[in-house]
Design a protein around this motif. Structure first.
Motif, PDB file in Angstrom:
ATOM      1  N   LEU A 384      37.391  68.336  75.264  1.00 36.18           N
ATOM      2  CA  LEU A 384      36.200  68.623  74.470  1.00 36.18           C
ATOM      3  C   LEU A 384      36.529  69.179  73.092  1.00 36.18           C
ATOM      4  O   LEU A 384      35.616  69.478  72.316  1.00 36.18           O
ATOM      5  CB  LEU A 384      35.316  69.631  75.213  1.00 36.18           C
ATOM      6  CG  LEU A 384      34.820  69.219  76.600  1.00 36.18           C
ATOM      7  CD1 LEU A 384      34.055  70.377  77.247  1.00 36.18           C
ATOM      8  CD2 LEU A 384      33.951  67.979  76.514  1.00 36.18           C
ATOM      9  N   VAL A 385      37.812  69.329  72.779  1.00 31.31           N
ATOM     10  CA  VAL A 385      38.193  70.003  71.536  1.00 31.31           C
ATOM     11  C   VAL A 385      37.623  69.310  70.306  1.00 31.31           C
ATOM     12  O   VAL A 385      37.171  69.969  69.355  1.00 31.31           O
ATOM     13  CB  VAL A 385      39.724  70.127  71.444  1.00 31.31           C
ATOM     14  CG1 VAL A 385      40.168  70.413  70.012  1.00 31.31           C
ATOM     15  CG2 VAL A 385      40.214  71.231  72.361  1.00 31.31           C
ATOM     16  N   ALA A 386      37.598  67.988  70.278  1.00 29.24           N
ATOM     17  CA  ALA A 386      37.087  67.277  69.103  1.00 29.24           C
ATOM     18  C   ALA A 386      35.652  67.672  68.800  1.00 29.24           C
ATOM     19  O   ALA A 386      35.290  67.921  67.636  1.00 29.24           O
ATOM     20  CB  ALA A 386      37.196  65.774  69.308  1.00 29.24           C
ATOM     21  N   SER A 387      34.809  67.759  69.827  1.00 27.34           N
ATOM     22  CA  SER A 387      33.422  68.147  69.588  1.00 27.34           C
ATOM     23  C   SER A 387      33.291  69.637  69.318  1.00 27.34           C
ATOM     24  O   SER A 387      32.463  70.056  68.497  1.00 27.34           O
ATOM     25  CB  SER A 387      32.540  67.742  70.772  1.00 27.34           C
ATOM     26  OG  SER A 387      32.946  68.401  71.961  1.00 27.34           O
ATOM     27  N   LEU A 388      34.105  70.457  69.981  1.00 26.38           N
ATOM     28  CA  LEU A 388      34.038  71.902  69.771  1.00 26.38           C
ATOM     29  C   LEU A 388      34.387  72.290  68.344  1.00 26.38           C
ATOM     30  O   LEU A 388      33.886  73.285  67.813  1.00 26.38           O
ATOM     31  CB  LEU A 388      34.978  72.621  70.739  1.00 26.38           C
ATOM     32  CG  LEU A 388      34.625  72.578  72.231  1.00 26.38           C
ATOM     33  CD1 LEU A 388      35.766  73.152  73.056  1.00 26.38           C
ATOM     34  CD2 LEU A 388      33.339  73.343  72.490  1.00 26.38           C
ATOM     35  N   THR A 389      35.273  71.513  67.712  1.00 26.87           N
ATOM     36  CA  THR A 389      35.755  71.851  66.367  1.00 26.87           C
ATOM     37  C   THR A 389      35.198  70.928  65.293  1.00 26.87           C
ATOM     38  O   THR A 389      35.619  71.001  64.138  1.00 26.87           O
ATOM     39  CB  THR A 389      37.290  71.794  66.325  1.00 26.87           C
ATOM     40  OG1 THR A 389      37.723  70.454  66.616  1.00 26.87           O
ATOM     41  CG2 THR A 389      37.899  72.750  67.331  1.00 26.87           C
ATOM     42  N   SER A 390      34.257  70.064  65.650  1.00 27.09           N
ATOM     43  CA  SER A 390      33.764  69.064  64.687  1.00 27.09           C
ATOM     44  C   SER A 390      33.071  69.712  63.489  1.00 27.09           C
ATOM     45  O   SER A 390      33.008  69.120  62.413  1.00 27.09           O
ATOM     46  CB  SER A 390      32.801  68.092  65.376  1.00 27.09           C
ATOM     47  OG  SER A 390      31.678  68.779  65.899  1.00 27.09           O
ATOM     48  N   GLY A 391      32.547  70.916  63.660  1.00 25.91           N
ATOM     49  CA  GLY A 391      31.884  71.605  62.548  1.00 25.91           C
ATOM     50  C   GLY A 391      32.734  72.659  61.895  1.00 25.91           C
ATOM     51  O   GLY A 391      32.211  73.505  61.157  1.00 25.91           O
ATOM     52  N   ALA A 392      34.042  72.642  62.138  1.00 24.85           N
ATOM     53  CA  ALA A 392      34.916  73.678  61.573  1.00 24.85           C
ATOM     54  C   ALA A 392      34.850  73.672  60.052  1.00 24.85           C
ATOM     55  O   ALA A 392      34.717  72.633  59.415  1.00 24.85           O
ATOM     56  CB  ALA A 392      36.349  73.466  62.045  1.00 24.85           C
ATOM     57  N   GLY A 393      34.962  74.858  59.479  1.00 29.29           N
ATOM     58  CA  GLY A 393      34.912  75.013  58.037  1.00 29.29           C
ATOM     59  C   GLY A 393      33.549  75.468  57.556  1.00 29.29           C
ATOM     60  O   GLY A 393      32.623  75.691  58.341  1.00 29.29           O
ATOM     61  N   ALA A 394      33.424  75.625  56.243  1.00 30.04           N
ATOM     62  CA  ALA A 394      32.150  76.028  55.645  1.00 30.04           C
ATOM     63  C   ALA A 394      31.116  74.933  55.875  1.00 30.04           C
ATOM     64  O   ALA A 394      31.392  73.746  55.675  1.00 30.04           O
ATOM     65  CB  ALA A 394      32.328  76.301  54.161  1.00 30.04           C
ATOM     66  N   LEU A 395      29.921  75.321  56.297  1.00 30.58           N
ATOM     67  CA  LEU A 395      28.875  74.380  56.664  1.00 30.58           C
ATOM     68  C   LEU A 395      27.919  74.118  55.502  1.00 30.58           C
ATOM     69  O   LEU A 395      27.752  74.953  54.615  1.00 30.58           O
ATOM     70  CB  LEU A 395      28.065  74.935  57.841  1.00 30.58           C
ATOM     71  CG  LEU A 395      28.834  75.151  59.148  1.00 30.58           C
ATOM     72  CD1 LEU A 395      28.025  76.030  60.096  1.00 30.58           C
ATOM     73  CD2 LEU A 395      29.177  73.817  59.798  1.00 30.58           C
ATOM     74  N   THR A 396      27.281  72.946  55.544  1.00 31.31           N
ATOM     75  CA  THR A 396      26.202  72.647  54.611  1.00 31.31           C
ATOM     76  C   THR A 396      24.885  72.978  55.300  1.00 31.31           C
ATOM     77  O   THR A 396      24.481  72.292  56.244  1.00 31.31           O
ATOM     78  CB  THR A 396      26.225  71.165  54.205  1.00 31.31           C
ATOM     79  OG1 THR A 396      27.475  70.870  53.585  1.00 31.31           O
ATOM     80  CG2 THR A 396      25.091  70.855  53.236  1.00 31.31           C
ATOM     81  N   CYS A 397      24.242  74.035  54.868  1.00 31.70           N
ATOM     82  CA  CYS A 397      23.002  74.509  55.496  1.00 31.70           C
ATOM     83  C   CYS A 397      21.864  74.401  54.493  1.00 31.70           C
ATOM     84  O   CYS A 397      21.961  74.928  53.379  1.00 31.70           O
ATOM     85  CB  CYS A 397      23.148  75.952  55.957  1.00 31.70           C
ATOM     86  SG  CYS A 397      24.430  76.215  57.207  1.00 31.70           S
ATOM     87  N   ARG A 398      20.794  73.736  54.897  1.00 26.44           N
ATOM     88  CA  ARG A 398      19.624  73.562  54.038  1.00 26.44           C
ATOM     89  C   ARG A 398      18.410  74.230  54.669  1.00 26.44           C
ATOM     90  O   ARG A 398      18.222  74.174  55.885  1.00 26.44           O
ATOM     91  CB  ARG A 398      19.336  72.079  53.815  1.00 26.44           C
ATOM     92  CG  ARG A 398      20.501  71.312  53.160  1.00 26.44           C
ATOM     93  CD  ARG A 398      20.870  71.906  51.809  1.00 26.44           C
ATOM     94  NE  ARG A 398      21.990  71.199  51.187  1.00 26.44           N
ATOM     95  CZ  ARG A 398      22.761  71.713  50.217  1.00 26.44           C
ATOM     96  NH1 ARG A 398      22.524  72.947  49.801  1.00 26.44           N
ATOM     97  NH2 ARG A 398      23.737  71.009  49.690  1.00 26.44           N
ATOM     98  N   THR A 399      17.566  74.795  53.823  1.00 23.65           N
ATOM     99  CA  THR A 399      16.370  75.469  54.309  1.00 23.65           C
ATOM    100  C   THR A 399      15.482  74.509  55.093  1.00 23.65           C
ATOM    101  O   THR A 399      15.254  73.386  54.679  1.00 23.65           O
ATOM    102  CB  THR A 399      15.576  76.048  53.128  1.00 23.65           C
ATOM    103  OG1 THR A 399      16.408  76.965  52.413  1.00 23.65           O
ATOM    104  CG2 THR A 399      14.334  76.771  53.610  1.00 23.65           C
ATOM    105  N   GLY A 400      15.025  74.967  56.253  1.00 28.30           N
ATOM    106  CA  GLY A 400      14.093  74.196  57.050  1.00 28.30           C
ATOM    107  C   GLY A 400      14.722  73.217  58.005  1.00 28.30           C
ATOM    108  O   GLY A 400      14.022  72.506  58.721  1.00 28.30           O
TER     109      GLY A 400
END
Length: 403
Positions: A384-400
Protein backbone atom coordinates in the motif's frame (compact mmCIF):
# COMPACT_ATOMS: atom_id res chain seq x y z
CA UNK A 1 23.46 22.07 12.26
CA UNK A 2 23.61 24.93 14.74
CA UNK A 3 26.66 25.79 16.76
CA UNK A 4 26.27 27.10 20.31
CA UNK A 5 25.74 30.82 20.71
CA UNK A 6 25.32 33.42 23.41
CA UNK A 7 21.86 32.02 24.16
CA UNK A 8 23.85 29.32 25.89
CA UNK A 9 23.82 29.03 29.68
CA UNK A 10 20.20 29.36 30.68
CA UNK A 11 18.94 27.52 27.62
CA UNK A 12 21.38 24.65 28.05
CA UNK A 13 20.33 24.27 31.68
CA UNK A 14 16.73 24.15 30.53
CA UNK A 15 17.53 21.52 27.91
CA UNK A 16 19.53 19.47 30.43
CA UNK A 17 16.61 19.40 32.85
CA UNK A 18 14.29 18.40 30.04
CA UNK A 19 16.58 15.59 28.97
CA UNK A 20 17.19 14.32 32.51
CA UNK A 21 13.46 14.12 33.07
CA UNK A 22 12.82 12.18 29.86
CA UNK A 23 11.51 8.66 30.30
CA UNK A 24 13.94 5.98 29.13
CA UNK A 25 12.39 2.77 30.52
CA UNK A 26 10.65 1.14 27.51
CA UNK A 27 7.85 -0.28 29.65
CA UNK A 28 7.06 3.18 31.02
CA UNK A 29 7.22 4.58 27.50
CA UNK A 30 4.77 1.87 26.42
CA UNK A 31 2.19 2.75 29.05
CA UNK A 32 2.48 6.45 28.22
CA UNK A 33 2.07 5.86 24.50
CA UNK A 34 -0.93 3.54 25.08
CA UNK A 35 -2.59 6.38 26.98
CA UNK A 36 -1.79 8.85 24.20
CA UNK A 37 -3.26 6.48 21.59
CA UNK A 38 -6.46 6.19 23.62
CA UNK A 39 -6.73 9.97 23.99
CA UNK A 40 -6.07 10.53 20.30
CA UNK A 41 -8.65 7.93 19.31
CA UNK A 42 -11.22 9.66 21.48
CA UNK A 43 -10.41 13.00 19.82
CA UNK A 44 -10.80 11.54 16.36
CA UNK A 45 -14.22 10.15 17.26
CA UNK A 46 -15.44 13.69 17.88
CA UNK A 47 -16.36 14.35 14.27
CA UNK A 48 -13.01 14.03 12.51
CA UNK A 49 -12.97 12.85 8.92
CA UNK A 50 -11.90 9.70 7.11
CA UNK A 51 -11.08 9.74 3.40
CA UNK A 52 -10.27 6.05 3.36
CA UNK A 53 -6.77 6.49 1.92
CA UNK A 54 -5.22 4.42 4.68
CA UNK A 55 -2.88 7.27 5.60
CA UNK A 56 -4.08 8.06 9.15
CA UNK A 57 -2.79 11.64 9.10
CA UNK A 58 -4.48 12.53 5.83
CA UNK A 59 -7.66 10.65 6.69
CA UNK A 60 -7.93 12.81 9.79
CA UNK A 61 -8.28 16.14 7.93
CA UNK A 62 -7.73 16.16 4.15
CA UNK A 63 -11.23 15.34 2.92
CA UNK A 64 -12.80 18.25 4.81
CA UNK A 65 -13.83 20.84 2.18
CA UNK A 66 -13.86 23.40 5.00
CA UNK A 67 -10.23 22.73 5.92
CA UNK A 68 -9.45 26.47 5.84
CA UNK A 69 -12.03 27.19 8.53
CA UNK A 70 -10.91 24.14 10.49
CA UNK A 71 -7.15 24.49 10.08
CA UNK A 72 -6.34 23.73 13.69
CA UNK A 73 -7.80 20.24 13.45
CA UNK A 74 -4.46 19.31 11.91
CA UNK A 75 -2.87 19.52 15.37
CA UNK A 76 -4.89 16.50 16.49
CA UNK A 77 -3.87 14.36 13.51
CA UNK A 78 -0.21 13.63 14.27
CA UNK A 79 1.06 10.09 14.70
CA UNK A 80 4.18 8.49 16.12
CA UNK A 81 6.52 9.95 18.69
CA UNK A 82 5.68 13.55 17.77
CA UNK A 83 1.96 13.00 18.10
CA UNK A 84 1.60 15.25 21.15
CA UNK A 85 2.95 18.32 19.38
CA UNK A 86 0.12 20.85 19.42
CA UNK A 87 2.07 23.67 17.80
CA UNK A 88 0.04 26.87 17.93
CA UNK A 89 -3.32 25.14 18.28
CA UNK A 90 -4.26 27.03 21.45
CA UNK A 91 -3.34 30.47 20.13
CA UNK A 92 -4.64 32.97 17.60
CA UNK A 93 -4.10 32.95 13.86
CA UNK A 94 -1.33 35.15 12.50
CA UNK A 95 -1.32 36.07 8.80
CA UNK A 96 2.03 36.65 7.10
CA UNK A 97 1.62 39.49 4.60
CA UNK A 98 5.22 40.62 3.98
CA UNK A 99 7.69 38.30 2.27
CA UNK A 100 10.43 40.84 1.52
CA UNK A 101 11.45 42.81 4.61
CA UNK A 102 13.43 40.29 6.67
CA UNK A 103 15.22 42.06 9.50
CA UNK A 104 16.91 39.44 11.74
CA UNK A 105 17.19 41.78 14.77
CA UNK A 106 14.08 43.97 14.51
CA UNK A 107 11.56 42.00 12.46
CA UNK A 108 8.59 43.92 11.15
CA UNK A 109 4.98 42.98 11.93
CA UNK A 110 3.53 40.99 9.06
CA UNK A 111 6.73 39.01 8.44
CA UNK A 112 7.27 35.34 9.16
CA UNK A 113 10.17 36.13 11.48
CA UNK A 114 8.04 38.49 13.56
CA UNK A 115 5.44 35.73 13.99
CA UNK A 116 7.72 32.86 14.97
CA UNK A 117 9.60 34.71 17.74
CA UNK A 118 6.48 35.68 19.73
CA UNK A 119 6.11 34.23 23.22
CA UNK A 120 2.44 33.30 22.84
CA UNK A 121 1.08 30.35 20.85
CA UNK A 122 0.34 31.24 17.21
CA UNK A 123 -1.04 29.41 14.16
CA UNK A 124 0.82 31.10 11.29
CA UNK A 125 -0.69 31.23 7.79
CA UNK A 126 0.07 33.14 4.59
CA UNK A 127 -2.03 35.74 2.75
CA UNK A 128 -0.77 34.73 -0.71
CA UNK A 129 1.92 32.80 -2.57
CA UNK A 130 5.36 33.83 -1.33
CA UNK A 131 9.07 33.35 -1.87
CA UNK A 132 10.79 34.12 1.44
CA UNK A 133 14.56 34.53 1.38
CA UNK A 134 15.81 34.87 4.95
CA UNK A 135 18.95 36.87 5.70
CA UNK A 136 19.68 34.69 8.75
CA UNK A 137 18.29 31.45 10.19
CA UNK A 138 14.66 31.61 11.31
CA UNK A 139 14.74 30.93 15.07
CA UNK A 140 11.44 29.45 16.25
CA UNK A 141 9.82 30.00 19.62
CA UNK A 142 7.68 27.35 21.36
CA UNK A 143 4.03 26.60 20.50
CA UNK A 144 4.08 27.68 16.88
CA UNK A 145 2.58 26.18 13.73
CA UNK A 146 3.73 27.33 10.30
CA UNK A 147 0.89 26.27 8.00
CA UNK A 148 1.46 26.81 4.28
CA UNK A 149 -1.86 25.35 3.10
CA UNK A 150 -3.73 27.52 0.62
CA UNK A 151 -0.60 29.31 -0.62
CA UNK A 152 2.52 28.30 -2.53
CA UNK A 153 5.16 29.21 0.06
CA UNK A 154 8.89 28.77 -0.55
CA UNK A 155 11.61 29.33 2.03
CA UNK A 156 14.71 29.31 -0.13
CA UNK A 157 18.07 30.82 -1.13
CA UNK A 158 18.95 32.03 2.36
CA UNK A 159 18.70 30.92 5.97
CA UNK A 160 16.09 28.32 6.87
CA UNK A 161 14.36 26.95 9.98
CA UNK A 162 16.03 26.52 13.39
CA UNK A 163 14.13 24.83 16.24
CA UNK A 164 16.46 25.23 19.21
CA UNK A 165 15.71 24.56 22.89
CA UNK A 166 11.94 24.88 22.37
CA UNK A 167 8.93 22.60 22.31
CA UNK A 168 5.68 22.07 20.39
CA UNK A 169 6.41 23.16 16.83
CA UNK A 170 4.57 22.05 13.67
CA UNK A 171 6.04 22.76 10.23
CA UNK A 172 3.49 21.98 7.50
CA UNK A 173 2.97 22.64 3.82
CA UNK A 174 6.19 24.47 2.90
CA UNK A 175 8.66 24.22 0.04
CA UNK A 176 12.08 24.40 1.68
CA UNK A 177 15.07 24.36 -0.64
CA UNK A 178 18.44 25.87 -1.52
CA UNK A 179 19.14 26.79 2.11
CA UNK A 180 22.48 28.53 2.64
CA UNK A 181 24.91 28.77 5.56
CA UNK A 182 24.37 31.93 7.59
CA UNK A 183 25.64 33.34 10.87
CA UNK A 184 28.27 35.49 12.50
CA UNK A 185 25.44 37.90 13.03
CA UNK A 186 22.88 39.06 15.56
CA UNK A 187 19.52 37.27 15.36
CA UNK A 188 16.41 37.76 17.49
CA UNK A 189 14.88 34.67 19.16
CA UNK A 190 12.09 36.36 21.18
CA UNK A 191 10.62 39.83 21.63
CA UNK A 192 12.99 40.39 24.56
CA UNK A 193 16.18 38.70 23.39
CA UNK A 194 18.59 38.68 20.49
CA UNK A 195 22.15 37.40 20.45
CA UNK A 196 25.20 36.57 18.40
CA UNK A 197 24.83 33.49 16.22
CA UNK A 198 27.81 31.59 14.94
CA UNK A 199 27.72 29.76 11.62
CA UNK A 200 24.60 27.72 10.83
CA UNK A 201 25.35 24.95 8.33
CA UNK A 202 22.41 25.51 6.00
CA UNK A 203 19.96 22.78 7.05
CA UNK A 204 16.40 22.94 5.80
CA UNK A 205 15.02 22.20 9.29
CA UNK A 206 17.47 22.03 12.20
CA UNK A 207 16.12 20.60 15.48
CA UNK A 208 18.49 21.20 18.40
CA UNK A 209 17.73 20.23 22.02
CA UNK A 210 13.98 20.37 21.34
CA UNK A 211 10.97 18.10 21.81
CA UNK A 212 7.44 17.51 20.48
CA UNK A 213 8.20 18.48 16.90
CA UNK A 214 6.16 17.50 13.82
CA UNK A 215 7.46 18.08 10.27
CA UNK A 216 4.67 17.13 7.84
CA UNK A 217 3.78 17.52 4.14
CA UNK A 218 6.77 19.62 3.11
CA UNK A 219 8.83 19.44 -0.07
CA UNK A 220 12.56 19.65 0.71
CA UNK A 221 15.59 19.67 -1.58
CA UNK A 222 19.08 20.92 -2.31
CA UNK A 223 20.26 22.49 0.94
CA UNK A 224 23.85 23.18 1.96
CA UNK A 225 23.84 20.55 4.74
CA UNK A 226 20.94 18.33 5.82
CA UNK A 227 17.30 18.58 4.82
CA UNK A 228 16.14 17.67 8.36
CA UNK A 229 18.63 17.27 11.23
CA UNK A 230 17.75 16.51 14.87
CA UNK A 231 20.58 16.58 17.42
CA UNK A 232 21.63 17.42 20.98
CA UNK A 233 19.00 15.56 23.00
CA UNK A 234 16.02 16.26 20.76
CA UNK A 235 13.16 13.78 21.07
CA UNK A 236 9.42 13.17 20.50
CA UNK A 237 9.68 13.90 16.79
CA UNK A 238 7.60 12.83 13.78
CA UNK A 239 8.78 13.39 10.20
CA UNK A 240 5.88 12.46 7.91
CA UNK A 241 4.40 12.89 4.43
CA UNK A 242 7.42 14.83 3.14
CA UNK A 243 8.89 14.66 -0.37
CA UNK A 244 12.69 14.65 -0.35
CA UNK A 245 14.64 15.14 -3.59
CA UNK A 246 18.02 16.21 -5.01
CA UNK A 247 20.22 16.09 -1.97
CA UNK A 248 23.22 14.24 -0.54
CA UNK A 249 22.88 13.87 3.27
CA UNK A 250 19.12 13.86 3.74
CA UNK A 251 18.31 13.31 7.45
CA UNK A 252 20.70 13.18 10.43
CA UNK A 253 19.36 11.98 13.80
CA UNK A 254 21.96 12.24 16.59
CA UNK A 255 24.79 14.68 17.18
CA UNK A 256 27.88 12.44 17.51
CA UNK A 257 28.90 8.98 18.67
CA UNK A 258 30.18 10.46 21.94
CA UNK A 259 27.06 12.52 22.70
CA UNK A 260 25.19 9.94 24.77
CA UNK A 261 22.38 12.30 25.74
CA UNK A 262 20.89 11.38 22.36
CA UNK A 263 19.95 8.00 23.85
CA UNK A 264 16.63 9.62 24.75
CA UNK A 265 15.90 10.38 21.10
CA UNK A 266 12.71 8.83 19.70
CA UNK A 267 11.75 9.61 16.11
CA UNK A 268 9.02 8.33 13.80
CA UNK A 269 9.63 8.57 10.05
CA UNK A 270 6.42 7.70 8.19
CA UNK A 271 4.74 8.03 4.76
CA UNK A 272 7.59 10.01 3.24
CA UNK A 273 8.73 9.70 -0.38
CA UNK A 274 12.50 9.62 -0.78
CA UNK A 275 12.71 10.54 -4.46
CA UNK A 276 15.05 11.43 -7.26
CA UNK A 277 18.56 12.71 -6.78
CA UNK A 278 19.14 11.42 -3.24
CA UNK A 279 22.41 9.81 -2.14
CA UNK A 280 22.38 8.78 1.55
CA UNK A 281 21.10 9.30 5.15
CA UNK A 282 17.40 8.50 4.93
CA UNK A 283 18.04 8.66 7.90
CA UNK A 284 21.49 8.30 9.50
CA UNK A 285 20.95 7.51 13.20
CA UNK A 286 22.84 7.51 16.50
CA UNK A 287 22.00 6.16 19.97
CA UNK A 288 18.20 6.49 20.01
CA UNK A 289 15.13 4.59 18.84
CA UNK A 290 13.89 5.13 15.29
CA UNK A 291 10.67 3.81 13.75
CA UNK A 292 10.83 3.89 9.94
CA UNK A 293 7.40 2.92 8.65
CA UNK A 294 5.59 2.84 5.28
CA UNK A 295 8.00 5.10 3.41
CA UNK A 296 8.71 4.89 -0.31
CA UNK A 297 12.40 4.72 -1.21
CA UNK A 298 12.67 5.06 -4.96
CA UNK A 299 16.18 6.54 -5.20
CA UNK A 300 19.50 6.31 -3.39
CA UNK A 301 23.07 6.20 -4.66
CA UNK A 302 24.97 4.94 -1.59
CA UNK A 303 22.51 3.57 0.98
CA UNK A 304 19.10 4.35 2.48
CA UNK A 305 19.39 3.86 6.25
CA UNK A 306 22.64 4.15 8.19
CA UNK A 307 23.84 4.52 11.73
CA UNK A 308 26.45 4.29 14.45
CA UNK A 309 26.67 4.18 18.26
CA UNK A 310 24.12 1.39 18.78
CA UNK A 311 20.85 2.92 17.55
CA UNK A 312 17.68 0.82 17.47
CA UNK A 313 16.10 0.90 14.02
CA UNK A 314 12.69 -0.64 13.40
CA UNK A 315 11.94 -0.75 9.64
CA UNK A 316 8.38 -1.83 8.88
CA UNK A 317 6.30 -1.89 5.73
CA UNK A 318 8.62 0.24 3.59
CA UNK A 319 9.25 -0.12 -0.13
CA UNK A 320 12.95 -0.14 -1.03
CA UNK A 321 13.76 0.05 -4.73
CA UNK A 322 17.51 -0.45 -5.16
CA UNK A 323 19.44 1.55 -7.77
CA UNK A 324 20.91 -0.01 -10.87
CA UNK A 325 24.42 0.26 -9.37
CA UNK A 326 25.32 -3.31 -8.29
CA UNK A 327 27.43 -1.95 -5.40
CA UNK A 328 24.56 -0.01 -3.78
CA UNK A 329 21.91 -2.69 -3.33
CA UNK A 330 22.18 -2.81 0.46
CA UNK A 331 19.58 -0.67 2.23
CA UNK A 332 21.68 -0.40 5.40
CA UNK A 333 25.10 0.97 6.28
CA UNK A 334 26.78 0.75 9.68
CA UNK A 335 29.67 2.91 10.84
CA UNK A 336 31.48 1.57 13.89
CA UNK A 337 35.05 1.61 15.18
CA UNK A 338 35.15 -2.00 16.41
CA UNK A 339 34.74 -4.59 13.70
CA UNK A 340 31.69 -6.74 14.28
CA UNK A 341 30.35 -4.66 17.14
CA UNK A 342 27.30 -3.75 15.06
CA UNK A 343 26.00 -7.32 15.28
CA UNK A 344 24.54 -6.48 18.70
CA UNK A 345 22.67 -3.42 17.44
CA UNK A 346 18.91 -3.95 17.14
CA UNK A 347 18.09 -3.33 13.48
CA UNK A 348 15.15 -5.20 12.05
CA UNK A 349 13.15 -5.34 8.85
CA UNK A 350 9.55 -6.51 9.07
CA UNK A 351 7.20 -6.60 6.08
CA UNK A 352 9.46 -4.45 3.91
CA UNK A 353 9.23 -4.80 0.13
CA UNK A 354 12.75 -5.19 -1.29
CA UNK A 355 12.96 -4.64 -5.05
CA UNK A 356 15.62 -4.74 -7.77
CA UNK A 357 18.07 -6.67 -5.59
CA UNK A 358 17.67 -4.51 -2.48
CA UNK A 359 18.59 -6.24 0.77
CA UNK A 360 18.41 -5.24 4.43
CA UNK A 361 21.04 -6.58 6.85
CA UNK A 362 19.36 -7.14 10.24
CA UNK A 363 21.23 -7.43 13.52
CA UNK A 364 20.70 -7.90 17.25
CA UNK A 365 17.87 -9.88 18.75
CA UNK A 366 15.18 -7.68 17.21
CA UNK A 367 13.49 -4.70 18.78
CA UNK A 368 11.89 -5.60 22.10
CA UNK A 369 8.14 -6.07 22.01
CA UNK A 370 7.74 -3.14 24.37
CA UNK A 371 9.62 -0.87 21.99
CA UNK A 372 7.56 -2.10 19.07
CA UNK A 373 4.42 -1.09 20.95
CA UNK A 374 5.99 2.17 22.00
CA UNK A 375 6.37 3.12 18.36
CA UNK A 376 2.67 4.07 18.64
CA UNK A 377 2.10 3.46 14.94
CA UNK A 378 1.11 0.19 13.32
CA UNK A 379 2.66 -0.49 9.93
CA UNK A 380 0.40 -1.18 6.98
CA UNK A 381 1.27 -3.60 4.18
CA UNK A 382 4.18 -2.48 2.02
CA UNK A 383 1.93 -3.15 -0.99
CA UNK A 384 0.00 0.00 0.00
CA UNK A 385 3.03 2.30 0.15
CA UNK A 386 2.37 3.90 -3.25
CA UNK A 387 -1.07 5.09 -2.18
CA UNK A 388 0.02 5.97 1.36
CA UNK A 389 2.72 8.30 0.02
CA UNK A 390 0.99 9.54 -3.15
CA UNK A 391 0.32 12.93 -1.53
CA UNK A 392 3.79 13.39 -0.04
CA UNK A 393 5.14 16.91 -0.10
CA UNK A 394 3.50 20.33 0.02
CA UNK A 395 -0.14 20.07 -1.06
CA UNK A 396 -2.22 22.23 -3.37
CA UNK A 397 -5.21 23.24 -1.24
CA UNK A 398 -8.03 25.41 -2.58
CA UNK A 399 -10.86 26.98 -0.63
CA UNK A 400 -14.08 24.99 -0.75
CA UNK A 401 -12.54 21.72 -1.89
CA UNK A 402 -10.51 18.91 -0.40
CA UNK A 403 -6.74 19.29 -0.30
Amino acid sequence: MIKTSTMADGLEDKAKRMNEEAVQDPEVVTSMVDMVIKNSTERRNLGFFSCGTGNPIDDCWRCDPNWRRNRKRLANCAIGFGRNSVGGRDGKYYVVTDSKDDDPVNPKPGTLRYAVIQERPLWIVFKRDMMITLKQELIMNSFKTIDGRGANVHIAYGGCITIQYVTNVIIHGLNIHDCKPTGNAMVRSSPSHYGWRTIADGDGVSIFGSSHIWVDHNSLSNCADGLVDAIMGSTAITISNNYFTHHNEVILLGHSDSYTRDKIMQVTIAYNHFGEGLIQRMPRCRHGYFHVVNNDYTHWEMYAIGGSADPTINSQGNRYLAPVNPFAKEVTKRVEPQEGGWKKWNWRSEGDLLLNGAFFTPSGVGAAASYARASSLGAKSSSLVASLTSGAGALTCRTGSQC
